[in-house]
Design an enzyme around this catalytic site. Sequence first.
Site, mmCIF file in Angstrom:
data_model
loop_
_atom_site.group_PDB
_atom_site.id
_atom_site.type_symbol
_atom_site.label_atom_id
_atom_site.label_comp_id
_atom_site.label_asym_id
_atom_site.label_seq_id
_atom_site.Cartn_x
_atom_site.Cartn_y
_atom_site.Cartn_z
ATOM 1 N N ASP A 56 -35.170 26.399 -5.647
ATOM 2 C CA ASP A 56 -35.541 25.462 -6.844
ATOM 3 C C ASP A 56 -35.776 24.127 -6.219
ATOM 4 O OD1 ASP A 56 -35.024 27.617 -8.649
ATOM 5 O OD2 ASP A 56 -32.793 27.370 -7.932
ATOM 6 N N HIS A 80 -41.422 28.749 -10.901
ATOM 7 C CA HIS A 80 -41.646 27.348 -10.780
ATOM 8 C C HIS A 80 -42.536 26.871 -11.907
ATOM 9 C CE1 HIS A 80 -44.386 28.933 -7.376
ATOM 10 N NE2 HIS A 80 -45.324 28.476 -8.326
HETATM 11 P P1 IMP Z 1 -31.590 38.363 -7.092
HETATM 12 O O1 IMP Z 1 -32.826 37.775 -6.124
HETATM 13 O O2 IMP Z 1 -32.166 38.384 -8.470
HETATM 14 O O3 IMP Z 1 -31.198 39.571 -6.432
HETATM 15 O O4 IMP Z 1 -30.394 37.118 -6.745
HETATM 16 C C1 IMP Z 1 -29.788 36.880 -5.958
HETATM 17 C C2 IMP Z 1 -29.158 35.752 -5.633
HETATM 18 O O5 IMP Z 1 -30.348 34.712 -5.253
HETATM 19 C C3 IMP Z 1 -28.612 35.041 -7.102
HETATM 20 O O6 IMP Z 1 -27.635 33.894 -6.522
HETATM 21 C C4 IMP Z 1 -29.777 34.223 -7.610
HETATM 22 O O7 IMP Z 1 -29.247 33.298 -8.514
HETATM 23 C C5 IMP Z 1 -30.548 33.611 -6.241
HETATM 24 N N1 IMP Z 1 -31.858 33.459 -6.209
HETATM 25 C C6 IMP Z 1 -32.849 34.247 -6.427
HETATM 26 N N2 IMP Z 1 -34.095 33.851 -6.476
HETATM 27 C C7 IMP Z 1 -33.983 32.451 -6.590
HETATM 28 C C8 IMP Z 1 -34.789 31.237 -6.747
HETATM 29 O O8 IMP Z 1 -35.905 31.385 -6.741
HETATM 30 N N3 IMP Z 1 -34.187 30.249 -6.960
HETATM 31 C C9 IMP Z 1 -32.787 30.021 -6.873
HETATM 32 N N4 IMP Z 1 -31.944 31.039 -6.855
HETATM 33 C C10 IMP Z 1 -32.468 32.300 -6.542
#
Ligand code: IMP
Length: 457
Positions: free
Chosen positions: A34, A62
């Site tokens: 982000d 995004h």
């Molecule tokens: P997952 O990618 O859904 O497995 O999430 C794993 C961790 O990565 C969690 O804490 C999510 O909030 C974080 N996360 C995954 N993608 C993003 C992103 O694009 N921005 C911010 N946090 C992310």
Amino acid sequence: MTDAPATALRADADPLDALKLDGHTAVCGLQWGDEGKGKIVDLLARRYDVTVRYNGGANAGHTVVVGDQKFALHLIPSGILYEGKANVIGNGVVVDPEQVIKEINTLRDRGIAITGDNLSISERAHVVFPYHKSQDVLFDSAVAKAWEAGAPIGTTGRGIGPCYADKALRSTAVRMGDLLKPDTLRAQLNRAVAIKNATLAPLAQLCGVDFDAFNAEQLFEQTMTFADQLGEHITDTTTLLHDAVASQKQLLFEGANAALLDIDHGTYPFVTSSNCSSLGIYAGSSMPGATVKNVIGIAKAYQTRVGGGPMPTELDDEVGDRIREVGREYGTTTGRPRRCGWLDLVAVKYTSTISGATALSLMLFDVLAGLDKLKVCVGYKANGRELPGFPADSSVLSQIEPVYHELDGFSEDITDCQSIDDLPANAKAYVAFVEDFVGAPVRIVSVGPRRDQTLVR
Ligand code: IMP
């Protein structure tokens, strides 16, 4: 909201002209996501022939602001907003076909033409199915119940981890190319669904929630309708990219998620399931290591994080609340409020180093205006001793005491500044401190969401 197609809004001067980038370029987040990568990728995409996604899936999100239009992209590369540019979803991405189709339709409704010529999806990319999303949510809640430290990963629930896990397991995996082979797909789904039902039902029972078993035939029928719509996009992107480079086309690699979430180099296990630093480019797109000449590391002027895991500079006070409100720090993908804190330069220096950042882009700088003092973290202390580097162990990171350097804040509104030289003296001192500490030049400073609020040197 205007009816004009977004591509028609792009004749204005390009604030990134001054960067004079030459050669294939990557844009990667240096924090926990982000950071505003979308804005920079969008600005850069016009000067590259092909924009390439190499990792992650619909967990990334995004928003690109073009004139008075806002585009929320999760899987489709930002170059799609430019006419005549190619966009590639590489083999390292996990693709939720329903989500891609939703994005394609939304873009088409707003006048963007999308064909097999401007959107290619690797036949080697893996497919996210609804059972991956169930598995994601069930696993995280089972872990929340069972983990003594009470620390689930806090995933986005988009099925990313389970899909990558199936990729590694192989026997339950389905790749985008399989969507074009109905008999193979049916057999794969029969096998995968039987195994998912057998494992997810008891997991749901453990979590105390209802579980509706997946039906392989229904899933097959639904997937075939997706295949009909996506067929023209599914292709051998390895050949496409190598041919593009051979014919002197310029590539822009768009990192999703960010380096502190990298499965190998991030704050494991509180990470995502792909190599989202620039190190993922090579395996996730098929381009060899020497291909990328410029790596633009994107960092906010402060720190945010969504989901679980250590965050040394997190502020649980009115400064943190203020950053969240002024910076509108709520997740694009999940709407969750983001954890906010001071800029962690120890972490950014680490991720800038492993990403090979050749330049930094400091985002959302305007959000810090009006704060009396600005702190940046310049060291980590554990048991009274300063750590030599960024710890591999999240339990160490969760215990450390941040060492802060304090700078004077700036009270001026900087959203109308025209150049980095125009910034107030205290803001310039902040930028100078960041680049000195990290060891890479800050070449872009963003002072607002609009493209003309992008200062370059
Ligand atoms: P997952 O990618 O859904 O497995 O999430 C794993 C961790 O990565 C969690 O804490 C999510 O909030 C974080 N996360 C995954 N993608 C993003 C992103 O694009 N921005 C911010 N946090 C992310």
